[in-house]
Design a protein around this motif. Structure first.
Motif, PDB file in Angstrom:
ATOM      1  N   ASN A   1      -5.271   2.089  -8.335  1.00 35.68           N
ATOM      2  CA  ASN A   1      -5.074   3.466  -7.876  1.00 35.68           C
ATOM      3  C   ASN A   1      -5.963   3.753  -6.677  1.00 35.68           C
ATOM      4  N   ARG A   2      -5.455   4.544  -5.783  1.00 37.80           N
ATOM      5  CA  ARG A   2      -6.217   4.917  -4.595  1.00 37.80           C
ATOM      6  C   ARG A   2      -6.945   6.251  -4.821  1.00 37.80           C
TER       7      ARG A   2
ATOM      8  N   THR B   1       0.845  -1.198   0.000  1.00 43.49           N
ATOM      9  CA  THR B   1       0.000   0.000   0.000  1.00 43.49           C
ATOM     10  C   THR B   1       0.875   1.241   0.000  1.00 43.49           C
TER      11      THR B   1
ATOM     12  N   SER C   1      -1.294   4.176  -4.680  1.00 43.09           N
ATOM     13  CA  SER C   1      -1.705   2.911  -5.292  1.00 43.09           C
ATOM     14  C   SER C   1      -1.587   1.746  -4.323  1.00 43.09           C
ATOM     15  N   VAL C   2      -2.247   0.663  -4.686  1.00 46.04           N
ATOM     16  CA  VAL C   2      -2.147  -0.607  -3.953  1.00 46.04           C
ATOM     17  C   VAL C   2      -1.706  -1.679  -4.951  1.00 46.04           C
TER      18      VAL C   2
END
Length: 205
Positions: free
Chosen positions: A204-205, A158, A162-163
């Motif tokens: 994407n976060r 994390t 992004s993850v």
């Protein structure tokens, strides 16, 4: 006179046969009693009673060979969790790595040193990255010693934006060692190496 002698001889044979049957029955009963007593003693010795918070709990002892696959999988899983579960906290990283290195030999220490020299852990801290790992499966070959294992897992990394999910496959061998507080399963990972570590997905976060 002859008839009386014959009757006495017949009665003697009957008494002898009856006595033989009774004797054989007593011997069989003694053998059965001894066998059942031995089984009961063995079962009683395999039970352990634990006092926990005022309650008596019953546990059963077993041979180590009966639990090798279960204990080996948990040992391998624990090592990977400590080695790959990282947070942007230097003390937490050091604590987890130390716990992991108690479970493995110099092959794990070598990988740790390589990552540290490459600045991997500093990057985790400076970039506020969290990394966790989940186990998919662990294959243990308990037919030959030392025990070969292959670990399949997924890393979740994390970052701020992004993850990332990455597949992780490693392999190595397990040898027996003494149990301790730092190594409760009594195994040591040897010849540990990474076979695959590649991205599966990026979100994407």
């Amino acid at each position: 006179m002859f008839k009386i002698a014959k009757n006495i001889d017949t009665a003697f044979r009957q008494i002898r046969s009856f006595s033989l049957i009774v004797s054989l029955g007593c011997i069989a009963l003694c053998c059965f009693t001894f066998y059942r007593s031995a089984v009961m003693v063995e079962n009683a010795q395999s039970r352990v009673y634990i006092l926990e918070s005022g309650k008596i709990l019953e546990a059963f002892s077993s041979q180590r060979k009966d639990n090798v696959p279960v204990e080996a999988r948990d040992h391998v899983s624990s090592f990977h969790w400590y080695f790959f579960s990282l947070e942007p906290d230097d003390k937490l990283i050091q604590s987890n790595v130390v716990k992991a290195l108690y479970l493995a030999d110099g092959s794990a220490k070598k990988q740790y040193d390589n990552l540290r020299e490459a600045g991997f852990y500093n990057s985790i801290i400076s970039s506020n990255i969290s990394q966790s790992i989940s186990r998919d499966s662990i294959r243990i070959d308990a037919r030959s010693y030392p025990y070969y294992f292959k670990y399949y897992g997924v890393q979740t990394i994390t970052r701020a934006t992004s993850v990332v999910s990455r597949s992780l496959i490693t392999e190595g061998y397990l040898r027996n060692t003494l149990r301790s507080d730092n190594n409760p399963h009594g195994f040591l990972i040897e010849q540990w190496r990474t076979l695959e570590n590649k991205d599966i997905s990026i979100r994407n976060r």
